[in-house]
Scaffold this motif. Structure first.
Motif, PDB file in Angstrom:
ATOM      1  N   ASP B  64      10.079  -0.803  -3.000  1.00 26.94           N
ATOM      2  CA  ASP B  64       9.455  -1.812  -2.321  1.00 26.94           C
ATOM      3  C   ASP B  64       8.243  -1.774  -2.196  1.00 26.94           C
ATOM      4  N   HIS B  65       7.290  -0.707  -1.925  1.00 24.90           N
ATOM      5  CA  HIS B  65       6.019  -0.530  -1.712  1.00 24.90           C
ATOM      6  C   HIS B  65       4.991  -0.681  -2.906  1.00 24.90           C
ATOM      7  N   VAL B  66       5.359  -0.437  -3.918  1.00 28.91           N
ATOM      8  CA  VAL B  66       4.218  -0.764  -5.035  1.00 28.91           C
ATOM      9  C   VAL B  66       4.449  -1.927  -5.800  1.00 28.91           C
ATOM     10  N   GLY B 109      14.496  -5.053  -2.063  1.00 29.79           N
ATOM     11  CA  GLY B 109      13.935  -5.475  -0.974  1.00 29.79           C
ATOM     12  C   GLY B 109      13.322  -4.309  -0.335  1.00 29.79           C
ATOM     13  N   ILE B 110      12.676  -4.726   1.147  1.00 29.69           N
ATOM     14  CA  ILE B 110      11.939  -3.662   1.662  1.00 29.69           C
ATOM     15  C   ILE B 110      13.265  -2.705   2.187  1.00 29.69           C
ATOM     16  N   GLU B 111      12.922  -1.482   2.440  1.00 28.18           N
ATOM     17  CA  GLU B 111      14.123  -0.599   2.735  1.00 28.18           C
ATOM     18  C   GLU B 111      14.684  -0.942   3.980  1.00 28.18           C
ATOM     19  N   HIS B 112      13.865  -1.147   5.053  1.00 24.87           N
ATOM     20  CA  HIS B 112      14.520  -1.288   6.245  1.00 24.87           C
ATOM     21  C   HIS B 112      15.017  -2.955   6.551  1.00 24.87           C
ATOM     22  N   VAL B 113      15.012  -3.764   5.415  1.00 20.51           N
ATOM     23  CA  VAL B 113      15.710  -5.068   5.411  1.00 20.51           C
ATOM     24  C   VAL B 113      17.059  -4.670   4.692  1.00 20.51           C
ATOM     25  N   GLY B 130      11.876   8.554   5.122  1.00 18.97           N
ATOM     26  CA  GLY B 130      10.540   8.770   4.895  1.00 18.97           C
ATOM     27  C   GLY B 130       9.604   7.541   5.057  1.00 18.97           C
ATOM     28  N   ASP B 131       9.635   7.049   6.197  1.00 20.33           N
ATOM     29  CA  ASP B 131       8.987   6.000   6.728  1.00 20.33           C
ATOM     30  C   ASP B 131       8.887   5.590   7.982  1.00 20.33           C
ATOM     31  N   SER B 132       7.777   5.591   8.730  1.00 19.24           N
ATOM     32  CA  SER B 132       7.710   5.544  10.189  1.00 19.24           C
ATOM     33  C   SER B 132       8.517   4.436  10.974  1.00 19.24           C
ATOM     34  N   HIS B 133       8.912   3.382   9.916  1.00 14.41           N
ATOM     35  CA  HIS B 133       9.555   2.051  10.795  1.00 14.41           C
ATOM     36  C   HIS B 133      11.076   2.555  10.564  1.00 14.41           C
ATOM     37  N   SER B 134      11.390   3.646  10.338  1.00 18.52           N
ATOM     38  CA  SER B 134      12.877   3.734  10.152  1.00 18.52           C
ATOM     39  C   SER B 134      13.554   3.637  11.433  1.00 18.52           C
ATOM     40  N   GLY B 349       5.256 -11.669   5.888  1.00 15.16           N
ATOM     41  CA  GLY B 349       5.993 -10.743   5.247  1.00 15.16           C
ATOM     42  C   GLY B 349       6.432  -9.530   5.952  1.00 15.16           C
ATOM     43  N   SER B 350       6.770  -8.358   5.656  1.00 16.99           N
ATOM     44  CA  SER B 350       6.911  -7.169   6.023  1.00 16.99           C
ATOM     45  C   SER B 350       8.388  -6.937   6.732  1.00 16.99           C
ATOM     46  N   CYS B 351       8.611  -5.497   6.868  1.00 15.81           N
ATOM     47  CA  CYS B 351       9.972  -5.139   7.516  1.00 15.81           C
ATOM     48  C   CYS B 351      10.076  -5.804   8.786  1.00 15.81           C
ATOM     49  N   THR B 352       9.019  -6.110   9.457  1.00 13.24           N
ATOM     50  CA  THR B 352       8.939  -6.520  10.909  1.00 13.24           C
ATOM     51  C   THR B 352       9.242  -7.904  10.835  1.00 13.24           C
ATOM     52  N   GLY B 410       9.071  -7.544  -1.335  1.00 13.93           N
ATOM     53  CA  GLY B 410       8.512  -6.291  -1.314  1.00 13.93           C
ATOM     54  C   GLY B 410       7.506  -6.128  -0.120  1.00 13.93           C
ATOM     55  N   CYS B 411       7.006  -4.812   0.233  1.00 11.94           N
ATOM     56  CA  CYS B 411       6.006  -4.516   1.395  1.00 11.94           C
ATOM     57  C   CYS B 411       4.682  -5.245   1.205  1.00 11.94           C
ATOM     58  N   SER B 412       4.442  -5.515   0.074  1.00 14.32           N
ATOM     59  CA  SER B 412       3.334  -6.231  -0.574  1.00 14.32           C
ATOM     60  C   SER B 412       1.835  -5.958   0.581  1.00 14.32           C
ATOM     61  N   MET B 413       1.468  -7.172   1.127  1.00 14.51           N
ATOM     62  CA  MET B 413       0.233  -6.765   1.849  1.00 14.51           C
ATOM     63  C   MET B 413       0.481  -6.318   3.291  1.00 14.51           C
ATOM     64  N   CYS B 414       1.418  -6.003   3.488  1.00 13.38           N
ATOM     65  CA  CYS B 414       1.822  -5.188   4.869  1.00 13.38           C
ATOM     66  C   CYS B 414       0.998  -3.925   4.602  1.00 13.38           C
ATOM     67  N   LEU B 415       0.863  -3.339   3.354  1.00 15.34           N
ATOM     68  CA  LEU B 415       0.102  -2.048   3.260  1.00 15.34           C
ATOM     69  C   LEU B 415      -0.693  -2.399   1.918  1.00 15.34           C
ATOM     70  N   ALA B 416      -0.641  -3.333   1.399  1.00 13.57           N
ATOM     71  CA  ALA B 416      -1.552  -3.592   0.345  1.00 13.57           C
ATOM     72  C   ALA B 416      -1.636  -2.382  -0.804  1.00 13.57           C
ATOM     73  N   THR B 432       2.493  -8.849  10.105  1.00 13.67           N
ATOM     74  CA  THR B 432       3.081  -7.534   9.905  1.00 13.67           C
ATOM     75  C   THR B 432       2.867  -6.677  11.099  1.00 13.67           C
ATOM     76  N   ASN B 433       2.732  -5.193  10.971  1.00  6.81           N
ATOM     77  CA  ASN B 433       2.767  -4.326  12.290  1.00  6.81           C
ATOM     78  C   ASN B 433       1.750  -3.579  12.509  1.00  6.81           C
ATOM     79  N   ARG B 434       0.756  -3.440  11.475  1.00  7.95           N
ATOM     80  CA  ARG B 434      -0.512  -2.647  11.867  1.00  7.95           C
ATOM     81  C   ARG B 434      -1.684  -3.423  11.244  1.00  7.95           C
ATOM     82  N   GLY B 438      -8.804  -1.143   7.011  1.00  3.95           N
ATOM     83  CA  GLY B 438      -8.333  -0.975   5.587  1.00  3.95           C
ATOM     84  C   GLY B 438      -6.932  -1.258   5.160  1.00  3.95           C
ATOM     85  N   ARG B 439      -5.954  -1.577   6.136  1.00  3.68           N
ATOM     86  CA  ARG B 439      -4.681  -1.407   5.908  1.00  3.68           C
ATOM     87  C   ARG B 439      -4.601  -2.653   4.869  1.00  3.68           C
ATOM     88  N   GLN B 440      -4.824  -3.717   5.025  1.00  9.06           N
ATOM     89  CA  GLN B 440      -4.811  -4.957   3.822  1.00  9.06           C
ATOM     90  C   GLN B 440      -5.792  -4.737   2.726  1.00  9.06           C
TER      91      GLN B 440
END
Ligand code: SF4
Lengths: 202, 475
Positions: B64-66, B109-113, B130-134, B349-352, B410-416, B432-434, B438-440
């Motif tokens: 999902d991330h890359v 899809g995004i793991e948390h979805v 292994g993801d803070s948003h678990s 976008g994003s799991c949020t 995917g996670c896409s531009m949530c963490l770019a 997103t949530n953050r 430099g996040r995006q």
């Protein structure tokens, strides 16, 4: 993990609150399948601009380049769970972080790798930060067994608290998986009880 | 037995043994989800030590991330490093016998979805990943929390983690219906701005109150994920009929008589009425307005009707310096109306905020309107299933008619981490949530807000009070 006993060296102040792991380890350095090359990544966007060292960044300044301690602001390491942040700090030569509070996942990641985090009350952190801001007085020595921080050219000393189990793990550099697997029979017994109580989870 | 919180009950039910006499325990973990960027070193560690995965069936692996999110999906990753990461991920799934959704899988899809969609998450579980948003899984009455790579390895090898009990915080949401234009995202952002980015550090949070009972499961997920930005290390919400309705019939949910037994047990999960929390926070949601962040920490937020604050109002010198740095990074001047700030990019976008409800909210704003000139807007659904559902409901057509790019999941531009990256200085309205520096993308400027607010910004070209576009008839 790397054991920690006595470490002496330079401390650098980094007192901004909420320094997040995106800043500590930017995403461009997260594409590996091992732990290599992360020293370059640590604080990369703060350390470098346009390919050159950024003179405003503390670890690029005379007297702080070889720091092995960071004295940090509250909630250091917040945000993403990326353990790459801890590996990168270690590859940069950082052995311990001294601050008021650390974000939960980051703190666990530090403990799992032997990067010592020391929490002190805000007055003490501020006092320490103001001494080491003078580059002629930025030496610090941490003695984990004795639970003391010596600073100000050895003139001052402050104690710190650490939970006994945590201290022991840092001192010995323990392999946590091996020590957990000693309890494999307990895990199997728990699993059997858990399965009987909540079979739908299996 | 003394009255206990739901958090304490879940922990108690998972203690394998004490590890010392100061409260360190070995905690059994029921499930995990793995992604391609925080797991490789954990698998490498297992290989190096010749260890196996204790319970492969308890895990799920999903890319999902890359991965790119371009409309046409191909197996290949755009660069060598991502290719190596995804190849190694697939190899680990095969070798260790874990279920794996690759990029072409209709369940990706995004793991948390994905984990809830698959019914991997059940009330009463402990789920560490292994993801803070678990913490997302707290919405289902599971204890969800994030761990780093060393603990992933520990979990994989033993089905346990070393665990120290957290303090407990109850966030009680009172009031009746959410004010016009206010979403679960705004409610949780309001909590974060009140208690601060470290207000819940060291705590497990329970959300409670009539607002939570009225809220959809999706809305609860939004709050459970986003409260991490106040430092929460675990989240629980007592499960109810809505959770059961969500889980019934999912691929990994129990079936038949087992479902009946499970459901009956799940409905008993709640904090005892007399349970004491270490901290209580209450929020009357009638006081909440649509929010937007102005800075580089998620607690740096204001109502959309407000002006950019002046850092001199911050008494503490380090906080003042941080606010000044944030304003300079964001290119904002104190005192300007946040609604006068133009945007370059709009990201939904994003799991949020990329579940079906979020896309419906955004589509309502985009329907019959066009993305403003000079703005690029993209919608990246939270999962391939959400994408399919949005297409079936006609939402995708609403987006494309409005000039919005309709992407793959995917996670896409949530963490770019993929190729969806902003250029330095570009300003993004983001669901997103953050909003970290430099996040995006290096130098990119992120304003966090609800999906409907992002859509409103996209069609006007500047940060906008979504209520002005919703029309009076819906009040
Ligand atoms: S969408 Fe964002 S917050 Fe969620 S898992 Fe992906 S990167 Fe993390």
């Amino acid at each position: 993990m790397m054991p920690f006993d006595q470490v002496a060296g330079i401390a650098a102040p980094m007192m901004a609150p909420n320094v997040d792991t995106d800043v500590i380890m930017p995403k461009m350095f997260l594409k590996g399948v091992d732990r290599s090359g992360l020293g370059e990544g640590a604080f990369n966007l703060l350390r470098f601009s346009g390919g050159k060292a950024n003179p405003d960044f503390i670890l690029n300044q005379d007297g702080y380049r070889d720091a092995c301690f960071l004295v940090v602001g509250p909630n250091f390491g917040c945000g993403s769970s990326r353990e790459h942040a801890v590996w990168g700090l270690q590859q940069l030569g950082i052995r311990a972080l001294i601050g008021t509070s650390f974000a939960g996942i980051f703190d666990d990641n530090c403990a799992n790798n032997g990067l010592l985090t020391i929490s002190l009350d805000p007055e003490r952190v501020t006092a320490l930060a103001s001494v080491i801001a003078d580059r002629t007085r930025n030496d610090v020595a941490v003695d984990l067994a004795a639970q003391t921080i010596r600073f100000d050219c050895g003139r001052r000393r402050m104690p710190f608290e650490i939970e006994p189990a945590r201290k022991e793990a840092f001192l010995t550099g323990r392999d946590f998986i091996a020590s957990t697997l000693i309890h494999a029979d307990d895990i199997r017994a728990f699993e059997a009880r858990h399965r009987a109580a909540s079979p739908w989870m299996f | 037995m003394a009255a206990r919180t739901l958090y304490d009950k879940l922990v108690d039910a998972h203690v394998v043994r004490n590890l010392d006499d100061s409260g360190l325990v070995l905690l059994y973990v029921d499930r995990t989800v793995l992604n391609e960027y925080t797991s490789p070193q954990a698998f490498a560690g297992l290989r190096a030590a010749g260890r196996k995965v204790w319970n492969p069936r308890a895990a799920l692996m999903v890319v999902d991330h890359v991965n790119p999110t371009a409309a046409r999906r191909v197996r290949a990753m755009p660069d060598d490093a991502s290719t190596r990461q995804v190849d190694y991920f697939a190899e680990n799934a095969r070798e260790f016998g874990i279920e794996y959704f690759d990029i072409l899988d209709p369940r990706q899809g995004i793991e948390h979805v994905v984990a809830p969609e698959q019914g991997l998450v059940m009330p009463g579980m402990v789920i560490a990943a292994g993801d803070s948003h678990s913490t997302a899984y707290g919405a289902f009455g599971a204890l969800g929390y994030g761990i780093g790579t060393s603990d992933i390895e520990h979990y994989l090898a033993t089905s346990t983690v070393r665990y120290r009990r957290l303090k407990t915080m109850r966030i009680h949401l009172s009031g009746t219906a959410a004010p016009f234009g206010v979403t679960p995202k705004d409610i949780v952002m309001e909590v974060i701005r009140r208690i601060g980015a470290d207000g819940a550090t060291g705590y497990a949070v329970e959300f409670s109150g009539p607002v939570v009972s009225d809220m959809s499961v999706e809305g609860r997920i939004v709050m459970s994920i986003m409260i991490v930005e106040a430092g929460a290390r675990g989240v629980v919400i007592a499960p109810d009929q809505k959770v059961l309705d969500y889980l019934k019939g999912r691929p990994r949910s129990p079936k038949g008589e087992m479902w009946e037994r499970a459901a009956a047990s799940w409905l008993t999960l709640s904090s005892d009425p007399a349970a004491k929390f270490d901290r209580e926070v209450t929020l009357d949601i009638s006081e909440v307005a649509p929010l937007v962040t102005w800075g580089t920490s998620p607690d740096q937020a204001i109502a959309v009707t407000d002006n950019v604050p002046d850092p001199v109002q911050q008494a503490a010198p380090d906080r003042r310096a941080a606010a000044m740095r944030a304003l300079s990074y964001m290119g904002l001047t104190p005192g300007t109306s946040i609604q006068s700030v133009p945007i370059d990019f709009a990201f939904i976008g994003s799991c949020t905020n990329a579940r079906i409800e979020d896309l419906r909210d955004a589509a309502e704003i985009f329907r019959g309107r066009r993305v403003a000139a000079g703005v690029r807007a993209i919608v990246v659904p939270g999962s391939t299933q959400v994408r399919a559902q949005a297409e079936a409901e006609g939402l995708a057509k609403v987006f494309t008619d409005a000039g919005v790019e309709w992407r793959q999941s995917g996670c896409s531009m949530c963490l770019a981490m993929n190729d969806d990256v902003l250029k330095p200085g570009e300003r993004c309205a983001s669901s997103t949530n953050r909003n970290f520096e430099g996040r995006q993308g290096p130098g990119a400027r992120t304003h966090l807000m609800s999906p409907a607010m992002v859509a409103a910004a996209a069609v006007t070209g500047r940060i906008t009070d979504v209520r002005s576009l919703l029309g009076g008839s819906r009040q």
